[in-house]
Design an enzyme around this catalytic site. Structure first.
Site, short mmCIF file in Angstrom:
data_model
loop_
_atom_site.label_atom_id
_atom_site.label_comp_id
_atom_site.label_asym_id
_atom_site.label_seq_id
_atom_site.Cartn_x
_atom_site.Cartn_y
_atom_site.Cartn_z
N SER A 267 12.90 6.36 -12.87
CA SER A 267 12.07 7.33 -13.72
C SER A 267 11.25 8.29 -13.41
O SER A 267 12.12 9.57 -13.71
CB SER A 267 10.86 6.92 -13.30
OG SER A 267 9.39 7.37 -13.85
N SER A 268 12.23 9.00 -11.39
CA SER A 268 11.35 10.03 -10.58
C SER A 268 13.65 10.79 -11.18
O SER A 268 13.13 12.28 -11.17
CB SER A 268 12.17 9.72 -9.36
OG SER A 268 10.71 8.91 -9.09
N ARG B 163 1.13 0.86 15.23
CA ARG B 163 1.21 0.22 14.13
C ARG B 163 1.63 -1.12 13.59
O ARG B 163 2.39 -1.62 13.86
CB ARG B 163 2.09 1.54 12.99
CG ARG B 163 2.46 1.67 13.52
CD ARG B 163 3.68 3.10 12.20
NE ARG B 163 3.16 2.20 11.09
CZ ARG B 163 4.91 3.69 10.51
NH1 ARG B 163 5.42 3.98 10.83
NH2 ARG B 163 4.65 3.77 9.22
N LYS C 57 4.15 29.88 5.51
CA LYS C 57 3.03 29.08 4.20
C LYS C 57 1.55 29.66 4.36
O LYS C 57 0.42 30.08 3.22
CB LYS C 57 3.58 27.86 3.79
CG LYS C 57 4.73 27.92 2.94
CD LYS C 57 5.19 26.51 2.34
CE LYS C 57 4.71 26.91 0.86
NZ LYS C 57 5.61 28.24 0.16
N TYR D 19 8.90 15.31 1.60
CA TYR D 19 8.56 16.87 0.91
C TYR D 19 8.64 16.86 -0.50
O TYR D 19 7.96 18.06 -1.68
CB TYR D 19 10.08 17.64 1.62
CG TYR D 19 9.65 18.14 2.83
CD1 TYR D 19 8.72 19.50 3.26
CD2 TYR D 19 10.30 17.32 3.67
CE1 TYR D 19 8.34 19.37 4.55
CE2 TYR D 19 9.83 17.36 5.11
CZ TYR D 19 9.35 18.51 5.48
OH TYR D 19 8.99 18.75 7.10
N THR E 89 7.27 26.98 7.26
CA THR E 89 5.52 25.60 6.72
C THR E 89 4.28 26.78 7.49
O THR E 89 3.44 26.81 6.60
CB THR E 89 5.72 24.34 7.72
OG1 THR E 89 7.14 23.67 7.67
CG2 THR E 89 4.51 23.76 6.84
N ASP F 54 6.85 22.29 -24.86
CA ASP F 54 7.14 21.12 -24.88
C ASP F 54 8.18 21.28 -24.13
O ASP F 54 8.67 22.45 -23.54
CB ASP F 54 7.22 20.61 -25.97
CG ASP F 54 6.39 19.16 -25.47
OD1 ASP F 54 7.40 18.57 -24.24
OD2 ASP F 54 6.21 18.93 -26.34
N TRP G 248 7.44 -0.91 4.22
CA TRP G 248 8.06 0.08 3.05
C TRP G 248 9.31 0.71 3.56
O TRP G 248 10.07 1.28 2.20
CB TRP G 248 7.28 1.13 2.30
CG TRP G 248 7.28 2.60 3.10
CD1 TRP G 248 6.89 2.82 4.43
CD2 TRP G 248 8.30 3.96 2.88
NE1 TRP G 248 6.78 4.14 4.57
CE2 TRP G 248 7.62 4.68 3.99
CE3 TRP G 248 8.75 4.20 1.53
CZ2 TRP G 248 8.25 5.94 3.35
CZ3 TRP G 248 9.31 5.61 1.46
CH2 TRP G 248 8.94 6.83 2.51
N GLU H 125 12.08 12.94 0.73
CA GLU H 125 10.89 12.34 0.21
C GLU H 125 9.45 13.28 0.23
O GLU H 125 8.56 13.38 -0.34
CB GLU H 125 11.36 10.69 0.04
CG GLU H 125 10.40 9.88 -0.50
CD GLU H 125 9.82 10.03 -1.77
OE1 GLU H 125 10.95 10.30 -2.51
OE2 GLU H 125 8.65 9.98 -2.01
N HIS I 266 14.84 12.94 12.93
CA HIS I 266 13.48 11.58 13.45
C HIS I 266 12.59 10.83 13.28
O HIS I 266 11.97 11.01 14.62
CB HIS I 266 13.24 13.66 14.00
CG HIS I 266 12.46 13.65 12.30
ND1 HIS I 266 12.35 14.83 11.66
CD2 HIS I 266 11.93 12.80 11.57
CE1 HIS I 266 11.55 14.78 10.33
NE2 HIS I 266 11.06 13.72 10.47
N HIS I 267 13.08 10.21 12.55
CA HIS I 267 12.52 9.05 12.77
C HIS I 267 13.10 7.76 12.73
O HIS I 267 12.24 6.60 13.39
CB HIS I 267 12.47 8.86 10.60
CG HIS I 267 11.94 9.84 10.10
ND1 HIS I 267 10.33 9.44 9.88
CD2 HIS I 267 12.31 10.99 8.92
CE1 HIS I 267 10.09 11.20 8.75
NE2 HIS I 267 11.10 11.16 8.78
N HIS J 61 13.57 11.48 4.64
CA HIS J 61 12.40 12.68 4.49
C HIS J 61 11.93 14.02 3.75
O HIS J 61 11.07 14.34 3.60
CB HIS J 61 13.55 13.00 6.04
CG HIS J 61 12.10 14.43 6.97
ND1 HIS J 61 11.33 14.03 7.32
CD2 HIS J 61 12.12 16.02 6.27
CE1 HIS J 61 10.75 15.04 7.96
NE2 HIS J 61 11.33 16.10 6.84
N SER K 134 -1.60 27.23 -4.35
CA SER K 134 -0.37 28.44 -4.19
C SER K 134 -1.12 29.60 -5.32
O SER K 134 -1.38 30.73 -6.17
CB SER K 134 0.90 29.01 -4.24
OG SER K 134 1.41 28.80 -3.12
N HIS L 262 1.13 -1.53 -0.19
CA HIS L 262 -0.34 0.15 -0.32
C HIS L 262 0.81 1.07 -0.14
O HIS L 262 0.79 2.68 -0.33
CB HIS L 262 -0.64 -0.14 1.50
CG HIS L 262 -1.41 1.24 1.47
ND1 HIS L 262 -2.93 1.46 1.05
CD2 HIS L 262 -1.54 1.68 2.37
CE1 HIS L 262 -3.13 2.49 1.26
NE2 HIS L 262 -2.28 3.71 2.24
#
Lengths: 526, 286
Positions: free
Chosen positions: A170-171, A451, A332, A258, A329, A107, A143, A256, A303-304, A254, A269, A78
């Site tokens: 690809s990314s 979890r 914003k 963002y 943040t 293009d 994951w 990622e 922090h993870h 991390h 925006s 998932h």
């Protein structure tokens, strides 16, 4: 440059008439944008079905539907499908569709790279999803692929690693293309600070992608050699270090998160000023805030890992650095609020989704702030409180921004208006469903539910039942979204070039739908 | 006092609103929806910091969401609102950068202090070594000649099988009960050393506010000093494979006298179960 574009007016041809050949070989940014978006919609539904298997099993305590090992495969797949298939390709698709028309370009800068970047994805996901049918099943170690657990994966293991490599390639190609396009193909007069915020958000995101995707590739390659080639990068018995993987993974992971949210900031925006009929408040500070967030995202990864046994100094540093992210943040969110202040607001579907984004992303931000505090994080870590947190920033956060973008630009893409009544219905059903799903998870997590467990003690029953009801409501509401999009593609009230009364930007100067090659003569921006 | 009651009202309101949303009533008396205050000084400090941060978030949320709701109600095109044209204000932007920054700095001070306290494992009265296995825990009372495995209780294990026709309410603390709890004395600083024999696990007891990963090849440490005798339950908090959800933790806190009696009985009784002979590191090599 203008002369050059005029000479090449033989580009005024349409798509290849042969259906299969057209979509396979296309180098057109609109075709590829559409392919990316359709693929991400498909992956969103596939990942969603996996989520519903999880929620169905968790409807009541006791094991009713699936075995624990299959449950773990579902949580793992998932996440991978939603992150790499649901959200990232959707943002790449939006960048494809929108950057040339926003910047005044014909293009993307690298059209063949663009084609390749997309067509890797169906193969990557075929490999990844095929593991469900292998002996031993799909990867079930989460994951995050922490060793040594992930090394217990069966024949699915090399497929997982190869799929992650392909997704990363690809990314990276998408990221390089975005940077090349933005830096080279802006219309004359469009300085960087005049550039639309969606382009800014993607420019920063693209740099994050090319910085961290190779790190992920390195991490999973080390897993591969640990499993098959006798290395001991992460194997304590061989002098390696299982925690090293976590440091490397979250150095990718991390930034990622963002990558998954900065384009959303860009989209919102655009939408809030349009429906507030008022210019965006603090255009420059929005850019600086995103740049600050991107920089900080590189120095907060641990922090993870507060429970992994970090030295005290490490925990203090990562706690402080993480809390600082709340400042840009917050800026914003304040800017979006100030944009609405004394505006002239109307609430078409894109605006509803954008407002839902700001509200619920902020809730996710608050729980993020709580999680940042290391001593309290020991209680939150790996509980449903974390699940609530990251789903608030990813579902009513990133996913809502994608839906807002689709409703906002769909009339431009198709030349037809979508069904406004159904769009609003879709918003309200989704919003009720998403909050029923994820809000109770704060409670179950605080009350002590870890979890990634397939079964739970009786005191967690009520909140899990609410979550499951909400998840099915949210999940089936998305079929309405599919119907609305297909209906709009097939026909509907003709859209004007402007589409929205308050819309500003080059894309609204093109007819709806725009010509196959967007701007063959660059517009001049003053 | 008033603050505490207000808090209770707030929490019940939020909870009631959530429950009313779908009309599912609470079937269980012991429904909990917040972090427990726990039974040690540290756990109470953690709880207060959690609540403080929660109220800071509520206050900021009230301001931001209030401004947004006000705009949504007040500045509607349908009621004839005319848009203003301002789009920046350096003073305002500096203020709303500086104030959140100041709030965060203020919040990190107690957080850092608490973290430093939690990290200090020195001068322990007693050390227990925990080893994580797929899927049970092993406890070794260092220098006490007592060690044993602790796994999910038999009745829970039978009831959790796919298709088991067992009424879960008849099971004693379904999924949160073990065959052999870890027993500790109250009022004493108990230091835990934790490692793993196979994959990464995490040892978590909410009432003690301790959670630490069991990592093969590492020995992590943490500590607690429990104030109240009682039974405190927790679970493995790091995905560790198929039966990750089925390796609970039960801590039994006894008075030092009862603890001494228990320890004697352990030594005299059935002897100690020794951990499987393979070294943690070797297992990880598989």
């Amino acid at each position: 440059m203008t002369d050059h574009a005029l000479v090449h007016d033989d580009h005024e041809h349409g798509p290849d008439p042969r259906f299969f050949w057209r979509w396979l070989t296309t180098t057109n940014h609109k075709d590829l944008g559409a392919l990316y978006l359709w693929l991400s919609l498909l992956m969103f539904l596939v990942g969603g079905m996996m989520a519903l298997v999880i929620r169905a099993e968790l409807f009541q305590p006791g094991m009713q539907l699936v075995r624990p090992e299959f449950f773990n495969q579902m949580t793992t797949m998932h996440a991978l499908v939603m992150i790499f298939g649901g959200v990232m390709p959707a943002f790449v698709g939006l960048s494809n569709w929108l950057l040339p028309v926003m910047l005044g370009a014909p293009d993307m800068a690298l059209p063949r790279i663009n084609n390749w970047g997309f067509w890797i994805l169906p193969f990557a996901f075929t490999l990844l999803i095929s593991t469900l049918f292998m002996p031993g099943g799909a990867p079930a170690g989460g994951w995050t692929m922490y060793p040594p657990l992930v090394l217990q994966t069966g024949p699915a293991f090399p497929f997982l690693i190869f799929a992650v490599h392909l997704l990363g390639i690809s990314s990276i190609m998408g990221g390089i293309n975005v940077i090349a396009t933005i830096l080279n193909l802006r219309a004359p007069g469009m300085s960087l600070m005049k550039m639309p915020l969606f382009a800014w958000s993607w420019l920063i995101t693209a740099f994050l992608i090319i910085a961290v995707m190779p790190v992920l590739a390195g991490a999973v390659t080390m897993l591969l050699t640990d499993k098959y080639f006798g290395t001991s990068f992460f194997n304590a018995a061989g002098g390696g270090d299982p925690v090293l993987f976590q440091h490397v993974f979250w150095f990718f992971g991390h930034p990622e998160v963002y990558i998954l949210i900065l384009p959303a900031f860009g989209i919102v925006s655009h939408i809030i000023p349009t429906f507030s009929r008022k210019p965006l408040f603090g255009h420059a500070s929005m850019v600086y805030a995103m740049a600050a967030i991107a920089f900080l995202s590189f120095i907060v990864w641990a922090h993870h890992m507060f429970t992994v046994g970090l030295p005290l100094a490490g925990m203090l540093f990562f706690m402080f650095a993480t809390m600082i992210i709340a400042v840009p943040t917050g800026v914003k969110v304040f800017n979006w609020t100030a944009t609405m202040w004394r505006g002239s607001l109307s609430f078409e579907t894109p605006m509803l989704f954008a407002l839902g984004f700001v509200f619920m992303f902020t809730i996710g931000g608050f729980s993020g702030l709580m999680l940042a505090m290391a001593p309290v994080d020991f209680q939150y870590h790996d509980t449903y409180f974390v699940v609530a947190h990251f789903h608030y920033v990813l579902v009513p956060g990133a996913v809502y921004s994608i839906m807002a973008a689709v409703y906002f630009w769909l009339p431009k893409w198709t030349g037809h208006m979508y069904d406004e009544r159904l769009g609003k219905l879709h918003f309200w059903l989704s919003t009720i469903g998403v909050n029923l799903t994820f809000f109770p998870m704060h409670f179950s997590g605080l009350a002590g539910m870890p979890r990634r467990i397939p079964d739970y003690a009786l005191q967690f029953t009520t909140f899990n039942q609410i979550s499951t009801v909400g998840a099915f409501m949210f999940g089936f509401s998305q079929l309405l979204f599919v119907y609305i999009v297909i209906k709009c593609v097939r026909g509907g009230q003709k859209a004007t070039a402007q589409v929205w009364e308050g819309a500003e930007g080059l894309e609204w100067t093109l007819p709806s739908p725009p010509p196959y090659h967007s701007f063959t003569v660059p517009p001049v921006v003053h | 006092m008033i603050g505490k009651r207000m808090r209770g009202i707030w929490e019940s309101t939020i909870l009631a609103a959530t429950l009313a949303g779908v009309g599912i009533g609470s079937a269980h008396a012991e429904l909990r929806y917040n972090m427990p205050e726990g039974v040690s000084e540290i756990s109470r400090n953690v709880h207060s910091l959690h609540m403080a941060m929660f109220w800071v978030c509520v206050a900021i949320g009230a301001l931001v969401f209030g401004a947004m709701f006000y705009s949504i109600v007040r500045f509607r095109k349908s009621t004839g609102a005319q848009p203003a044209h301002f789009h920046e204000n350096t003073a305002v932007e500096l203020i709303w950068t500086a104030i959140p920054f100041a709030i965060l700095v203020v919040m990190t001070i107690p957080a850092a202090g608490l973290l430093i306290k939690m990290d200090d494992t020195s001068q322990a009265d007693l050390t227990i070594k925990i080893t994580g296995y797929q899927w049970k825990w092993h406890y070794d009372y260092l220098d006490q000649d007592v060690s044993f495995f602790s796994a999910l209780a038999q009745d829970s294990n039978a009831a959790r099988q796919l298709g088991a026709q067992i009424d879960l309410k008849s099971v004693d603390h379904y999924l949160l009960n073990v065959d052999h709890p870890v027993v500790v004395p109250i009022g004493q600083k108990v230091r835990f050393l934790i490692t793993s024999n196979d994959v990464i696990h995490a040892w978590w007891v909410p009432d003690l506010a301790v959670k630490k990963d069991a990592v093969p090849g590492y020995i992590n440490e943490f500590w607690t000093r429990i104030d109240v005798p009682g039974i405190y339950r927790g679970q493995c908090a790091e995905l560790c494979g198929r039966d990750h959800g089925f390796m609970p933790i039960v801590v039994e806190a006894k008075t030092p006298e009862d603890y001494a009696v228990w320890l004697e009985a352990q030594r005299a009784g059935k002897g100690t179960q020794t951990a499987m002979m393979n070294e943690p590191a070797l297992a990880a090599a598989r």
